[in-house]
Every structure is written in C-alpha cells, then in structure tokens.
Scaffold this motif. Structure first.
Motif, short mmCIF file in Angstrom:
data_model
loop_
_atom_site.label_atom_id
_atom_site.label_comp_id
_atom_site.label_asym_id
_atom_site.label_seq_id
_atom_site.Cartn_x
_atom_site.Cartn_y
_atom_site.Cartn_z
N THR A 149 0.82 -1.21 0.00
CA THR A 149 0.00 0.00 0.00
C THR A 149 0.85 1.26 0.00
O THR A 149 0.32 2.36 -0.22
CB THR A 149 -0.93 0.02 1.23
OG1 THR A 149 -0.15 0.01 2.42
CG2 THR A 149 -1.85 -1.19 1.23
N LEU A 150 2.16 1.14 0.25
CA LEU A 150 3.07 2.29 0.25
C LEU A 150 3.96 2.33 -0.99
O LEU A 150 4.87 3.15 -1.06
CB LEU A 150 3.94 2.26 1.50
CG LEU A 150 3.23 2.49 2.84
CD1 LEU A 150 4.22 2.29 3.98
CD2 LEU A 150 2.61 3.87 2.90
N MET A 151 3.71 1.48 -1.96
CA MET A 151 4.61 1.37 -3.11
C MET A 151 3.99 1.97 -4.38
O MET A 151 2.76 2.00 -4.53
CB MET A 151 4.97 -0.11 -3.35
CG MET A 151 5.74 -0.73 -2.20
SD MET A 151 6.13 -2.49 -2.45
CE MET A 151 7.29 -2.39 -3.83
N TYR A 152 4.87 2.43 -5.28
CA TYR A 152 4.47 2.94 -6.58
C TYR A 152 4.74 1.88 -7.64
O TYR A 152 5.49 0.92 -7.41
CB TYR A 152 5.23 4.22 -6.92
CG TYR A 152 4.93 5.37 -5.99
CD1 TYR A 152 3.80 6.16 -6.18
CD2 TYR A 152 5.79 5.68 -4.92
CE1 TYR A 152 3.53 7.23 -5.33
CE2 TYR A 152 5.53 6.74 -4.08
CZ TYR A 152 4.39 7.51 -4.29
OH TYR A 152 4.11 8.56 -3.45
N GLN A 153 4.12 2.05 -8.79
CA GLN A 153 4.32 1.11 -9.88
C GLN A 153 5.80 1.03 -10.25
O GLN A 153 6.47 2.04 -10.43
CB GLN A 153 3.50 1.51 -11.11
CG GLN A 153 3.62 0.54 -12.27
CD GLN A 153 2.77 0.96 -13.45
OE1 GLN A 153 2.04 1.94 -13.40
NE2 GLN A 153 2.86 0.21 -14.55
N GLY A 154 6.33 -0.19 -10.35
CA GLY A 154 7.73 -0.39 -10.71
C GLY A 154 8.69 -0.31 -9.54
O GLY A 154 9.88 -0.55 -9.71
N GLU A 155 8.20 0.01 -8.37
CA GLU A 155 9.07 0.15 -7.20
C GLU A 155 9.52 -1.23 -6.70
O GLU A 155 8.78 -2.21 -6.73
CB GLU A 155 8.35 0.89 -6.08
CG GLU A 155 9.19 1.12 -4.83
CD GLU A 155 8.43 1.87 -3.75
OE1 GLU A 155 8.64 1.54 -2.56
OE2 GLU A 155 7.63 2.77 -4.09
N GLU A 156 10.76 -1.26 -6.21
CA GLU A 156 11.30 -2.45 -5.58
C GLU A 156 11.88 -2.06 -4.23
O GLU A 156 12.53 -1.02 -4.10
CB GLU A 156 12.39 -3.08 -6.46
CG GLU A 156 12.90 -4.41 -5.96
CD GLU A 156 13.89 -5.04 -6.93
OE1 GLU A 156 14.52 -6.06 -6.54
OE2 GLU A 156 14.08 -4.50 -8.04
#
Length: 405
Positions: free
Chosen positions: A122-129
């Motif tokens: 829920t705290l991540m953006y698209q493409g984030e790792e």
C-alpha cells in the motif's frame, strides 16, 4: 459456566462481531500507513533510498527502497486492487529462502500473502522495488512454520511444502518485493462463471490455510471474500423451491453452488472456533436450506448447538448427521457426546425435581420427623425397666436363699 465460556457466548450475541473487530484493525493499520506515507513523501529521494523506514512506527515492519517507482501520478494500489508482484522471502538471520514467486497476482488486503508484504504494497508505486524486515507478528506469528508444512501459496490448490529450518515465534524475515502494476477489481457480475469459480476456490484454499494455523478471523475474511465472488448471477440459483428441491440450472451454476456450500461450511467451522455461534449457525443453515442432508453441515450444526447449550437441538442434528454419513467416525463420536450430555441433563433435572418436591411436600404431619427419636426413647426406657426387673428378681432370690439357710 466458566469465564471463558461466558466470553464466547457474549461474542456470539453479534453475528458479525468478527467483522467489527476486523474493520477496527484495518482502520488502525490504514491510519498508520497513511501517516507513514505522508512522512515518506516529505523526504528527499536520496534519503528514502538510503534509509530504513519504520512503516508502522513500532519497529515491526521496516522498508528500504532499492529501486524508485513511477511517482508522477502519486497513485498507489488500494485495498481489493489486483496487484502483479514478484517477491522473495528469507529468514533474516540465516538467509534461508522461505518463499519465492514471480509475476503472481494477488488481491491487496485479502491476506493472500504474508501480512508484512500486504501492508508494504500500500506504500509502493508502480515499478518500485524494496527490501523489508518483517517481525514475526506480520509473518508466521507465534505458530511459526516447520519443515513439511504447507506454505499456502495463493493460486496453488496443492501448495508446496516448506523445506527449511524451523521458523518460530521469534524469527524475523527479510523480503525483496517488487510491484509491477495493479488494476481495480472488476465487478463480479461481469466475470464468467469459470473465472469466478477460480477466484472463489483460491480464496477458500487460502482461508483453509489460515484456519489450520489457528487464525480463525483471517480465515473468515477469506471465506467472506470467496462468497462475494461465488454469489449467484442474475437468473441463476437463488433458493430451493417449496418442496426443497433446487430449480433446474446449468452444470456450471451447480458447480458454483457446490463451491459456495463448501465455503459456507468452512466459514461455520471458523466462526465456531472464534466463538461466533450465531454467525456459525447462520452459515450452516444456508447450506442446509439448499442441501438438507449435507452431513458435514449437520455435524457442524450439532457442534454449534451443543456449544450454545441447546442440547436437545444438538442431539437432533447429531442424529441426522450420523444417519446421513453412517460410516463417518466424527459424526458417530459427536452423536455419542450429545447423547451423554442429554443423559446428564436428564439426571440433573430429576435430582432438581426431587429436591423441589421434597422441600415443597407439606402433606406429612408435623410430628412425623419425631418418629425416629420416639422409638429411640422407647428402647431406652425398655432397657431401664428390664434392668430394674432383673435387680428386683436378684434381691428376691437372695432373700429366699437366706431364709432357707
């Protein structure tokens, strides 16, 4: 009734108590996540990629970004969104791999993956790792995980077994998580029956995994989500006819109904384990309204009614379960328990009735309680009189002998 039993009965007064508790827990977690998101947004990208972020403020879930995602739209996935992710979970101290999956789709917030991963998404953006450090409470909890036990991987009905060192209630995990993309959950009515079956079945399987681990509340959440997608489509099976028979339907709809009955049955077991007796009774009643001779539902109904103290009704249900599945050992054992309990209840009622009748019987004369003491007095006086007669006789014999001499 013990204090624990009273607590369970209190819980069952609300058929949706577990929903209220779950909703409150979600609100707390979402508030913490919103605060964490606001804090993270204030930091520069350089700081965010170099530092561990305390996601919940308790030190139980730490996150460090290793690859920035697309923040241009500031969009992040929401609860019930379908996320496509890749992840690898290891034991933090030893580096042993626990789970590893690529390009898997999960429904966010459904506990289809470990809770630490679910919360981090829920705290991540698209493409984030990112890298995560996950405390036991957001991983495998106090129960842990042993070699040979199921991993309960979502989407795999025959989930692989865990092969590695024991994960106990103190074991921290480390994970690498990547969010590829996500999409909103479609309206269930728009999905083909086959796809709805697949979704419902995977949620039931994951719910079963949580149930086996003793997490009844999480199991109920998965079962409810399964029922959402397994609900009848317009023009499908709605309810039995007046005779109790089901109206004609296609094989696909009947398969959908059978899957719904399995979910209701399992949810009743989880609610019974959680002490939500009224809710559990409603679940088995839905099964029996469509399948009156469903042995598993009758067996669970007997257990539920017995837990509620409704001994007579429980005995009827246990007899029906044993008749529907005469070879089932569990059904026979439950019938025996219900019969024994009914026998104990009858004995108790008889004893209480005798006490009440004895205390309320006023027909005997008032002097009746003194009968035994009166007989005792007569025996005492008789003994004294006999002693006196023996004494007088002895004196007379003595005088007679003296005169003879």
């Amino acid at each position: 009734m013990s204090e624990a039993e009273r607590t369970l009965v209190d819980k069952s007064e609300s058929s949706s108590f577990e929903d209220l508790a779950s909703a409150a827990a979600h609100e707390i977690e979402e508030a913490k996540l919103a605060e964490a998101a606001a804090t993270e947004k204030e930091r520069s990208p350089e700081i965010r990629t170099d530092q561990w972020q305390d996601v919940l403020g308790s030190g139980a879930l730490l996150k460090k970004i290793v690859k920035q995602g697309n923040e241009s739209s500031e969009a992040r996935p929401q609860r019930s969104d379908i996320c496509r992710i890749s992840y690898e979970v290891k034991i933090r101290d030893t580096g042993d791999i626990v789970e590893k999956r690529e390009q898997v789709k999960i429904y966010l917030g459904d506990n289809e993956i470990l809770q630490g991963l679910d919360l981090a998404l829920t705290l991540m953006y698209q493409g984030e790792e990112c890298l995560l450090q996950i405390a036991p409470r957001f991983a495998y909890g106090d129960i842990g995980l042993k070699s040979g036990e199921s991993l309960g991987l979502v989407g795999e009905l025959e989930s692989p077994k865990y092969e590695g060192p024991v994960i106990d209630g103190d074991t921290w995990l480390e994970a690498r998580l990547e969010l590829h993309d996500w999409a909103e959950e479609p309206e269930h009515e728009t999905l083909p029956i086959a796809e709805r079956m697949e979704i419902g079945t995977r949620r039931r399987a994951r719910g079963n995994w949580w149930y086996v681990r003793g997490e009844a509340q999480l199991a109920v959440q998965l079962y409810r989500r399964a029922l959402d997608v397994l609900d009848e489509s317009e023009g499908g099976i709605t309810s039995p006819t007046a005779s109790g028979a089901l109206p004609p339907a296609s094989d696909a709809l009947r398969a959908l109904l059978d899957e719904r009955m399995r979910v209701h049955n399992n949810m009743a077991a989880a609610q019974l384990k959680a002490g939500a007796y009224e809710a559990a009774l409603q679940a088995v009643s839905r099964v029996l309204s469509c399948q009156p001779e469903n042995a598993k539902a009758l067996y669970r109904k007997a257990r539920i009614l017995s837990a509620m103290g409704r001994t007579s009704d429980a005995l009827d249900a246990a007899r029906a379960a044993a008749a529907a599945a005469p070879a089932d050992a569990a059904a026979r054992a439950q019938l025996q328990r219900c019969q024994q309990r009914a026998g104990r209840d009858r004995d108790l009622e008889r004893r209480l009735a005798r006490r009440m009748l004895g205390a309320g019987d006023q027909s005997a004369p008032a002097s009746e309680p003194d009968k035994k003491p009166s007989r005792a007095k007569m025996l005492v006086w008789g003994s004294l009189l006999l002693s006196l007669l023996v004494g007088v006789a002895s004196v007379l014999v003595y005088r007679y002998k003296m005169q003879a001499h």
